[in-house]
Motif scaffolding. Sequence first.
Motif, short mmCIF file in Angstrom:
data_model
loop_
_atom_site.label_atom_id
_atom_site.label_comp_id
_atom_site.label_asym_id
_atom_site.label_seq_id
_atom_site.Cartn_x
_atom_site.Cartn_y
_atom_site.Cartn_z
N ASP A 249 -36.69 23.57 -63.52
CA ASP A 249 -37.65 22.48 -63.49
C ASP A 249 -36.95 21.23 -62.98
OD1 ASP A 249 -39.59 24.11 -64.54
OD2 ASP A 249 -39.34 23.38 -66.60
N GLY A 250 -37.73 20.29 -62.49
CA GLY A 250 -37.13 19.03 -62.07
C GLY A 250 -38.12 18.24 -61.25
N PRO A 251 -37.74 17.02 -60.91
CA PRO A 251 -38.61 16.20 -60.07
C PRO A 251 -38.56 16.68 -58.62
CG PRO A 251 -36.55 15.06 -60.51
CD PRO A 251 -36.49 16.35 -61.28
N ARG A 252 -39.52 16.25 -57.82
CA ARG A 252 -39.40 16.43 -56.37
C ARG A 252 -38.27 15.55 -55.89
NH1 ARG A 252 -44.10 19.09 -55.08
NH2 ARG A 252 -45.74 18.71 -56.62
N ILE A 253 -37.52 16.04 -54.93
CA ILE A 253 -36.33 15.29 -54.48
C ILE A 253 -36.36 15.11 -52.97
CG2 ILE A 253 -33.81 15.44 -54.21
CD1 ILE A 253 -33.74 16.73 -56.98
N ALA A 254 -36.17 13.86 -52.53
CA ALA A 254 -35.89 13.60 -51.12
C ALA A 254 -34.37 13.50 -51.01
CB ALA A 254 -36.56 12.30 -50.67
N ALA A 255 -33.77 14.46 -50.31
CA ALA A 255 -32.31 14.59 -50.31
C ALA A 255 -31.68 13.95 -49.08
CB ALA A 255 -31.94 16.07 -50.38
N SER A 256 -30.43 13.55 -49.26
CA SER A 256 -29.66 13.02 -48.13
C SER A 256 -28.28 13.67 -48.16
CB SER A 256 -29.54 11.50 -48.24
OG SER A 256 -28.84 11.17 -49.42
N SER A 257 -27.39 13.18 -47.32
CA SER A 257 -26.01 13.67 -47.33
C SER A 257 -25.11 12.43 -47.29
CB SER A 257 -25.79 14.62 -46.15
OG SER A 257 -24.48 15.15 -46.16
N HIS A 258 -23.98 12.51 -46.62
CA HIS A 258 -23.07 11.37 -46.57
C HIS A 258 -23.77 10.11 -46.05
CE1 HIS A 258 -19.48 13.94 -47.03
NE2 HIS A 258 -20.17 14.81 -46.32
N VAL A 259 -23.42 8.97 -46.61
CA VAL A 259 -23.89 7.70 -46.09
C VAL A 259 -23.12 7.44 -44.79
CG1 VAL A 259 -24.03 5.23 -46.52
CG2 VAL A 259 -24.30 6.84 -48.41
N VAL A 260 -23.85 7.18 -43.70
CA VAL A 260 -23.18 6.89 -42.43
C VAL A 260 -22.55 5.51 -42.55
CG1 VAL A 260 -23.43 6.71 -39.94
CG2 VAL A 260 -24.87 8.32 -41.22
N ALA A 261 -21.23 5.45 -42.42
CA ALA A 261 -20.48 4.22 -42.63
C ALA A 261 -19.69 3.86 -41.38
CB ALA A 261 -19.53 4.38 -43.82
N ASN A 262 -19.25 2.63 -41.33
CA ASN A 262 -18.37 2.18 -40.26
C ASN A 262 -17.23 1.41 -40.89
OD1 ASN A 262 -17.37 1.68 -37.71
ND2 ASN A 262 -19.29 0.90 -36.91
N ARG A 263 -16.24 1.04 -40.14
CA ARG A 263 -15.13 0.25 -40.68
C ARG A 263 -15.67 -0.97 -41.40
NH1 ARG A 263 -10.71 3.07 -41.60
NH2 ARG A 263 -10.12 4.27 -39.78
N HIS A 264 -15.17 -1.18 -42.58
CA HIS A 264 -15.47 -2.30 -43.49
C HIS A 264 -16.92 -2.31 -43.99
CE1 HIS A 264 -17.79 -5.86 -42.05
NE2 HIS A 264 -17.47 -5.48 -40.85
N SER A 265 -17.69 -1.23 -43.73
CA SER A 265 -19.04 -1.22 -44.32
C SER A 265 -18.96 -0.72 -45.75
CB SER A 265 -19.98 -0.33 -43.51
OG SER A 265 -19.75 1.04 -43.79
N LEU A 266 -20.06 -0.87 -46.46
CA LEU A 266 -20.22 -0.22 -47.76
C LEU A 266 -19.83 1.25 -47.59
CD1 LEU A 266 -21.88 -1.43 -50.31
CD2 LEU A 266 -23.59 0.23 -49.61
N ASN A 267 -19.28 1.86 -48.61
CA ASN A 267 -18.85 3.26 -48.60
C ASN A 267 -17.60 3.53 -47.78
OD1 ASN A 267 -22.16 3.59 -48.85
ND2 ASN A 267 -20.98 4.81 -50.27
N ASP A 268 -17.03 2.48 -47.16
CA ASP A 268 -15.68 2.61 -46.59
C ASP A 268 -14.79 1.77 -47.51
OD1 ASP A 268 -13.51 3.13 -44.86
OD2 ASP A 268 -13.85 1.26 -43.78
#
Length: 454
Positions: A130-149
């Motif tokens: 059981d669980g909620p419906r999920i809209a899934a993603s994968s890695h956050v697309v990042a660049n130098r000095h962006s969030l997630n870098d």
Amino acid sequence: MALHLHCQRLFTGLDDTLHHDQTVVIEGGLFRWVGPRAQAPALQPGDTQADAGSHFVMPGLVDVHTHLVFGNARSEEDIDLGCTAEFRALRGLFFAQRVLAAGYTSVVVPGDAGNCSISVRDAIRAGLFDGPRIAASSHVVANRHSLNDWFPEHVGTPDYFTGRLCETRDAQLQEVRRQAKAGVDFIKIALDGTHLRADGTHIAAFTQDEVSAMVAEAHRLGKKVATHAYGKEAVLQAARADVDVVFHAFFADDECAEALLAAGSAVAPTLTFLRNNIEFSLPHEPSRTSGYLAMQQRVVEIGCRNLRRLKAAGVPFITGSDAGFAITPYGEWHAREIGILVDWLGFTPAEALRAATAVSARLMPRGRVGTPAGAATGAIEAGRHADFIFVDGDPLSDVGVLLQPGAVAAVHVGGQRLQPELRRYDRWAVSDFNTLKWNDLYTRERVATLQLQP
Ligand SMILES: [Zn+2]
């Protein structure tokens, strides 16, 4: 074999009204008919009836910003270094039960390593859990000095990180295509840089050309696009590229409002994370001692002013909580964002509830049942998925009731009542694998001040 559900109090998510003495007919996982009880279709052989009693009946809630596989992390290191992708996916499946029990029948998961949220989505969709419906993603697309870098240049973004460093336009497009093949529902881009100009404004981490190219390619491949953007430059880039949702938009101005309206992009302020940190974090915690909290207080003050202007301009708002951190644990604070729309941004309770249901549901992928495009969720309307909840209390007078323990009395997904098990677990074995040992610096002077020596 339909179920005729009688509702004394029904909020459909499509208008601001509380409808009395209504009947909702559910069959094959979908709402088939919704309207006044006096005009309801006659029961056919095999049909059953039920009564929602005194419960307030409303659509299942949607959180467009739940990091399902972060494990209630205390640090960025905790998110990416502590455990395997496989464990993160299993943990995400476990915590999805808590999100569901809070009345959230749909969640958008904005970025995680590998195929974690894709796997959780598929296991639930296949009926294994059981669980909620999920809209899934994968890695956050990042660049130098962006969030997630986050980490130094010599570390980069290994495969097991949430972010994926894509330094050229070609690499960015390849990453969009890779994720589309892996089966994401949407692409998340970390548009803001973490560096500021001398005047304190954010510098975007990509160029307009790069952003427009990624969004166009994602849309061509049938994927939606979500962007993290505090700064004006990043918000403008996102809007001009026609993204589907901008997270935060705290420093958006009138020019941004115009561009967001032209693009039809929604804004998800996701202020719960900041509000919780400002109100709950303790004096000795790094979030306070590092200056992070002071920065957040400034962002909230300016951000609320700007967001009210976006609302006045007619930009659609949707609700996310940034659940998945130690300050925003799963199942606890999702509905706080609805209260923030009311308390801080001037929404009426009905407007805020629609934002958290029908409007937020626009980000969810259409399900397989029904029309070629599949059925939508987010509202109690014939043809949509029968995702709805029973609430004790009246959220139309006070949306705060949604945060009261036990207020969400029943949760239904696709017409089925689900009763998620809220099993106890070992908090220290599930996340928090960082090796931080001390928050203070124990000089002789500090030890004397703290009177630690006998
Ligand atoms: Zn987030």
